[in-house]
Design a protein around this motif. Structure first.
Motif, PDB file in Angstrom:
ATOM      1  N   ALA A 192     -37.944  12.488  11.490  1.00 34.10           N
ATOM      2  CA  ALA A 192     -37.700  12.849  10.090  1.00 34.10           C
ATOM      3  C   ALA A 192     -38.758  12.290   9.158  1.00 34.10           C
ATOM      4  N   SER A 193     -39.378  11.176   9.527  1.00 37.13           N
ATOM      5  CA  SER A 193     -40.364  10.546   8.654  1.00 37.13           C
ATOM      6  C   SER A 193     -41.320   9.702   9.481  1.00 37.13           C
ATOM      7  N   PRO A 194     -42.523   9.406   8.954  1.00 35.42           N
ATOM      8  CA  PRO A 194     -43.449   8.519   9.672  1.00 35.42           C
ATOM      9  C   PRO A 194     -42.839   7.147   9.947  1.00 35.42           C
ATOM     10  N   SER A 195     -42.010   6.649   9.016  1.00 34.52           N
ATOM     11  CA  SER A 195     -41.383   5.340   9.211  1.00 34.52           C
ATOM     12  C   SER A 195     -40.563   5.306  10.492  1.00 34.52           C
ATOM     13  N   GLU A 196     -39.824   6.375  10.737  1.00 33.09           N
ATOM     14  CA  GLU A 196     -38.994   6.443  11.941  1.00 33.09           C
ATOM     15  C   GLU A 196     -39.860   6.418  13.197  1.00 33.09           C
ATOM     16  N   MET A 243     -46.569  -0.303   4.315  1.00 35.18           N
ATOM     17  CA  MET A 243     -46.653   0.742   3.286  1.00 35.18           C
ATOM     18  C   MET A 243     -45.380   1.580   3.218  1.00 35.18           C
ATOM     19  N   THR A 244     -44.869   1.977   4.361  1.00 31.25           N
ATOM     20  CA  THR A 244     -43.782   2.955   4.367  1.00 31.25           C
ATOM     21  C   THR A 244     -42.399   2.364   4.115  1.00 31.25           C
ATOM     22  N   LEU A 245     -42.249   1.027   4.264  1.00 27.88           N
ATOM     23  CA  LEU A 245     -40.934   0.429   4.014  1.00 27.88           C
ATOM     24  C   LEU A 245     -40.659   0.203   2.526  1.00 27.88           C
ATOM     25  N   SER A 246     -41.688   0.239   1.701  1.00 28.22           N
ATOM     26  CA  SER A 246     -41.518  -0.056   0.275  1.00 28.22           C
ATOM     27  C   SER A 246     -40.669   1.019  -0.415  1.00 28.22           C
ATOM     28  N   PHE A 247     -39.746   0.571  -1.272  1.00 37.11           N
ATOM     29  CA  PHE A 247     -38.976   1.503  -2.087  1.00 37.11           C
ATOM     30  C   PHE A 247     -39.855   2.056  -3.201  1.00 37.11           C
ATOM     31  N   VAL A 255     -28.100  -4.179  -5.360  1.00 35.36           N
ATOM     32  CA  VAL A 255     -29.310  -4.471  -4.590  1.00 35.36           C
ATOM     33  C   VAL A 255     -29.195  -3.845  -3.204  1.00 35.36           C
ATOM     34  N   PHE A 256     -30.242  -3.115  -2.802  1.00 35.12           N
ATOM     35  CA  PHE A 256     -30.338  -2.535  -1.463  1.00 35.12           C
ATOM     36  C   PHE A 256     -31.590  -3.082  -0.788  1.00 35.12           C
ATOM     37  N   ALA A 257     -31.598  -3.066   0.542  1.00 38.05           N
ATOM     38  CA  ALA A 257     -32.760  -3.513   1.315  1.00 38.05           C
ATOM     39  C   ALA A 257     -33.141  -2.441   2.325  1.00 38.05           C
ATOM     40  N   ARG A 258     -34.437  -2.346   2.591  1.00 40.42           N
ATOM     41  CA  ARG A 258     -34.941  -1.477   3.662  1.00 40.42           C
ATOM     42  C   ARG A 258     -35.737  -2.360   4.611  1.00 40.42           C
ATOM     43  N   TYR A 259     -35.393  -2.335   5.901  1.00 41.41           N
ATOM     44  CA  TYR A 259     -36.021  -3.249   6.852  1.00 41.41           C
ATOM     45  C   TYR A 259     -35.981  -2.668   8.255  1.00 41.41           C
ATOM     46  N   LEU A 260     -36.679  -3.338   9.151  1.00 41.55           N
ATOM     47  CA  LEU A 260     -36.724  -2.909  10.551  1.00 41.55           C
ATOM     48  C   LEU A 260     -35.619  -3.614  11.320  1.00 41.55           C
ATOM     49  N   ALA A 261     -34.672  -2.855  11.851  1.00 41.42           N
ATOM     50  CA  ALA A 261     -33.572  -3.394  12.652  1.00 41.42           C
ATOM     51  C   ALA A 261     -33.728  -2.872  14.075  1.00 41.42           C
ATOM     52  N   GLY A 262     -34.130  -3.749  14.976  1.00 44.40           N
ATOM     53  CA  GLY A 262     -34.407  -3.286  16.331  1.00 44.40           C
ATOM     54  C   GLY A 262     -35.628  -2.393  16.332  1.00 44.40           C
ATOM     55  N   SER A 300     -35.752  -9.450  11.694  1.00 46.31           N
ATOM     56  CA  SER A 300     -36.675  -8.332  11.497  1.00 46.31           C
ATOM     57  C   SER A 300     -38.109  -8.793  11.708  1.00 46.31           C
ATOM     58  N   ARG A 301     -38.876  -7.992  12.458  1.00 50.86           N
ATOM     59  CA  ARG A 301     -40.252  -8.387  12.804  1.00 50.86           C
ATOM     60  C   ARG A 301     -41.260  -7.969  11.743  1.00 50.86           C
ATOM     61  N   CYS A 302     -40.790  -7.284  10.696  1.00 52.31           N
ATOM     62  CA  CYS A 302     -41.662  -6.881   9.591  1.00 52.31           C
ATOM     63  C   CYS A 302     -41.064  -7.370   8.282  1.00 52.31           C
ATOM     64  N   HIS A 303     -41.854  -7.272   7.216  1.00 47.42           N
ATOM     65  CA  HIS A 303     -41.324  -7.613   5.905  1.00 47.42           C
ATOM     66  C   HIS A 303     -40.248  -6.607   5.512  1.00 47.42           C
TER      67      HIS A 303
END
Length: 473
Positions: A390-394, A413-417, A190-197, A168-171
């Motif tokens: 659907a969202s700015p993150s997308e 900012m947007t990846l944080s739970f 435990v769940f994770a949110r991250y950039l995949a591709g 992942s290229r981001c935190h």
């Protein structure tokens, strides 16, 4: 009539060869997973996106590697070239596929031998004949086999998710919460949110038992106080309170305020909520609390319908309304202050939420991101894309390659739970899986296979094992 896209031989450097339909339409076909994409995907950006998101470990493979895979693929025959691959170990592969369905449905491991296989054999015997039914009897689905299959698939999922997190290229952001299962064992999810591709992915990481106690002295003190109050009041006739207009008015106010808080709570649920949106909604309620306090001071209770209904009698208001106003204003002030610690000093650049409505002149000329924002805002195509996501993150994730600096800051900012919504929603799966009859189950692998969005690579698992048909009939 739209012009048909044509395959270019240079597309092989992203792992794609040509697939031709009966009508002559050319479509790109991946040499790694053999998936045939839509004709509209016949463009470098779409092909690179597929390679990055579906096969991230092969992004740095050379063109020669892909050409070699293409040559082996073409040598396998026409069925294979059209996406059909006969299994070399059908009994073993069938076992894995059935176990995956059992795990996804959160069923007990014994169901494979006691229900699934008998049903399959009966249907095959009646519809296909005894010979086909005999083949199904050889598919291993006993309790221990299912346990091993689930553990195999769980390890494969872990390997894939770990690789995605590493690349992942981001935190990435973590969400965790704990609950107690039927065996009184505290389980941590435990769940994770991250950039995949080029996409934001929310993925289940693990479920693990907590070895130490989760009891809190503060919680116990609160419980003790509540029990003491309950015992002290138990001998009283509670119906008497409902004859007290002050008590009834306060009860109506509490009902109203909880209605507002429940509405806020519901708005903060959901997997795609960002910390920016949550902060906006909480700040909105804080502003409303100040407004309501001013209205109450003027003896206007329009924002508290239950209370307003109780106070419809003007004579009743005159007796206790002054005391009620003081109590409500004090509570609203206390409630507003309690929100202070949720998002302290949260400063968010407005372009993160919507880069197309900001005024470029409002951005400091020394800001290194200003040039990128000007270029992005000038793009009609990106503006149209932003209006459909659907969202700015997308939106930001899909444009990492074009604007890496902008995307990196936006995703911080947007990846944080914001809440533990994912954990709370998935605890129901823990309740279904770990029952009194399965109290000793190590639920971690089962939870991962059931909840993970990442599919286990069953064909790879099959290739690594010997096929051993079941001897049970």
């Amino acid at each position: 009539m739209s012009k048909k896209r044509k395959y270019d031989d240079s597309y092989i450097k992203w792992g794609f060869m040509k697939f031709v339909e009966k009508d002559g339409t050319e479509r790109p076909q991946c040499v790694l997973c053999y998936k045939v994409l839509a004709e509209a995907s016949m463009k470098p950006s779409k092909l690179k996106a597929h390679l990055a998101s579906t096969h991230p470990t092969h992004q740095n493979d050379s063109e020669d590697v892909f050409r070699s895979k293409k040559a082996r693929f073409m040598a396998k025959g026409s069925l294979t070239r059209h996406g059909f691959q006969p299994s070399t170990k059908p009994i073993l592969e069938a076992s894995y596929e059935v176990v995956l369905l059992i795990a996804k449905d959160k069923k007990a491991h014994t169901i494979g031998e006691t229900l699934v296989k008998p049903c399959a054999v009966v249907m095959a015997n009646l519809v296909c004949g005894p010979e086909e039914a005999k083949k199904l009897k050889s598919v291993p689905l006993c309790n221990n086999t299912i346990k091993r299959r689930i553990e195999d698939m769980s390890k494969d999922i872990v390997a894939q998710v770990t690789q995605e997190l590493r690349e992942s290229r981001c935190h990435f952001s973590l969400q965790l919460d704990e609950s107690t299962d039927v065996a009184s064992c505290s389980q941590l999810l435990v769940f994770a949110r991250y950039l995949a591709g080029f996409a934001v992915k929310e993925e289940f990481l693990f479920c693990s038992p907590l070895k130490t106690t989760t009891k809190s002295v503060d919680i116990m003190n609160i419980l003790r106080q509540e029990i003491e109050i309950f015992l002290r009041e138990k001998g009283n006739d509670l119906a008497d309170y409902f004859g007290d207009p002050v008590f009834v008015a306060r009860l109506a106010y509490i009902s109203d305020i909880f209605g507002h808080l429940n509405a806020l709570n519901i708005s903060l649920q959901g997997s795609s909520l960002t910390i920016v949106e949550a902060a906006e909604r909480i700040n909105s309620l804080r502003e409303k609390l100040r407004l309501w306090s001013n209205c109450v001071e003027k003896r206007s209770f329009v924002n508290f319908p239950e209370l307003a209904q109780i106070l419809v009698d003007d004579d009743a208001q005159n007796d206790f309304c002054s005391t009620l106003v003081v109590d409500i204003k004090g509570h609203l002030k206390s409630l507003s202050d309690s929100f202070d610690g949720y998002f302290p000093n949260l400063s968010v650049d407005p372009w993160i939420q919507d880069p197309f409505t900001i005024l470029i002149d409002d951005i400091d000329d020394d800001n290194e991101l200003k040039d990128d924002l000007i270029e992005l805002k000038a793009s009609g195509r990106l503006k149209m894309q932003f209006s459909t996501v659907a969202s700015p993150s997308e939106f930001w994730a899909s444009n990492y390659e074009a604007f890496p600096n902008l995307v990196a800051k936006a995703l911080r900012m947007t990846l944080s739970f914001v809440t533990t919504y994912l954990c709370e929603a998935r605890f129901s799966a823990l309740v279904v899986m770990k029952t009194k009859l399965r109290a000793r189950l190590d639920v971690g692998p089962d939870m991962r296979v059931a909840l993970s969005k990442t599919a286990p690579r069953i064909k790879r698992l099959v290739e690594e094992k010997q096929e051993h048909p079941s001897h049970r009939v």
